[in-house]
Design an enzyme around this catalytic site. Structure first.
Site, PDB file in Angstrom:
ATOM      1  N   ASP A  40      42.156  95.482  57.968  1.00 52.17           N
ATOM      2  CA  ASP A  40      42.053  94.926  59.316  1.00 52.17           C
ATOM      3  C   ASP A  40      40.809  95.505  59.993  1.00 52.17           C
ATOM      4  O   ASP A  40      40.693  96.727  60.127  1.00 52.17           O
ATOM      5  CB  ASP A  40      43.309  95.305  60.097  1.00 52.17           C
ATOM      6  N   ASP A  84      41.161  78.808  56.462  1.00 50.24           N
ATOM      7  CA  ASP A  84      40.161  79.112  57.481  1.00 50.24           C
ATOM      8  C   ASP A  84      38.982  78.150  57.333  1.00 50.24           C
ATOM      9  O   ASP A  84      38.231  78.230  56.363  1.00 50.24           O
ATOM     10  CB  ASP A  84      39.683  80.558  57.310  1.00 50.24           C
ATOM     11  N   GLN A 104      38.102  86.663  63.153  1.00 46.50           N
ATOM     12  CA  GLN A 104      38.071  85.219  63.383  1.00 46.50           C
ATOM     13  C   GLN A 104      38.213  84.497  62.048  1.00 46.50           C
ATOM     14  O   GLN A 104      37.833  85.044  61.024  1.00 46.50           O
ATOM     15  CB  GLN A 104      36.757  84.819  64.047  1.00 46.50           C
TER      16      GLN A 104
END
Length: 288
Positions: A271, A213, A260
């Site tokens: 989550d 990421d 994101q």
């Protein structure tokens, strides 16, 4: 039929600084969270606000959109879920029009101000060269997001945003918008505030959570301003507190809180969509 998230009042998702609804028709600011909430029966709307401006300006934009939804659909009130600066923008609305807001849940909102904002204002003050370069770069990104989300050209005020998120300015903002304020630093209160709005907050203390990421590395640099204080890379753990603190140490960084980029989070981290499903069920059981 799944009605786990079928709240009485519709849900409105409010983005933060440098946010959008959908970018270039491909990137959703909230990732798959809206779909997760809708699958449980929730009515979900995603608003679009200025990328870089004050909470007063963004708050009036949010208020206009809530009033439009009310006029079109006849909704009485709304459950706001807000990320980052979206939380303080939503508090502006909840203070001005508590009759429109049933609840406000904030994720990674710098209610106590951001050490990153403090640090950047010292490191790159206007009109220094580094300040001008940083301002130009960030405002260009904001304009790209405005165009890419279909909003067209819009004013981008990075310095105004940065000053508003500083610790000093946020202290003044909190005095003017006190509903839901903890009684002490890093504190928590019952969710129902004096203005009839229920306030909740969530926060993270992860920074480098996924090696693929690219956002992690930006947040890693930003976290240096915290000098070891736990936070999500942009917002300190205690600074995220407002109303009933549901949890302030999720293993998320500032972008993980909204799934994101592209849902890249720590391997075993919860989550955010599921966490918000539980929150909507809480609101449902409360009658909201």
């Amino acid at each position: 039929m799944d009605v786990y998230t079928q709240t009485r009042y519709p849900v409105v998702l409010v983005h933060g600084m440098l946010g959008f609804d959908t970018l270039l028709g491909l990137i959703q600011y909230w990732g798959d969270i809206p779909d997760q909430l809708r699958r449980g029966g929730a009515r979900v709307y995603v608003v679009r606000l200025s990328q870089l401006d004050s909470d007063a300006v963004r708050g009036e934009q949010l208020l206009d959109q809530l009033q439009a939804l009310q006029a079109i659909h006849g909704f009485a009130r709304f459950n706001l879920i807000a990320h980052s600066q979206g939380g303080t923008t939503s508090r502006y609305v909840a203070e001005a029009r508590p009759d429109l807001v049933a609840s406000l849940t904030t994720l990674g909102t710098p209610h106590g101000g951001s050490r990153v904002a403090d640090g950047l204002l010292k490191w790159a003050p206007e009109p220094s060269l580094q300040g001008a370069l940083l301002k130009g770069m960030i405002e260009l990104l904001g304009q790209f997001e405005s165009l890419g989300s279909g909003a067209g050209f819009s004013p981008q005020r990075f310095e105004t945003t940065l000053q508003g998120l500083s610790t000093q300015r946020m202290q003044a903002f909190n005095l003017d918008h006190p509903s839901g304020a903890p009684p002490m630093a890093c504190g928590s209160v019952p969710e129902l505030a004096g203005n009839g709005v229920r306030y909740y907050s969530l926060g993270g203390t992860g920074v480098l959570t996924h090696p693929l990421d690219p956002g992690d590395y930006v947040l890693g640099l930003a976290s240096l301003f915290f000098k070891g204080e736990p936070g999500d890379g942009l917002v300190g753990r205690c600074a995220s507190h407002w109303g009933w603190v549901l949890r302030d140490d999720y293993p998320w960084n500032h972008l993980d809180e909204i799934n994101q980029l592209f849902g890249l989070r720590g391997l075993f981290s919860p989550d955010p969509g599921e966490v918000l499903r539980v929150q909507l069920n809480r609101l449902k059981l409360t009658g909201l």
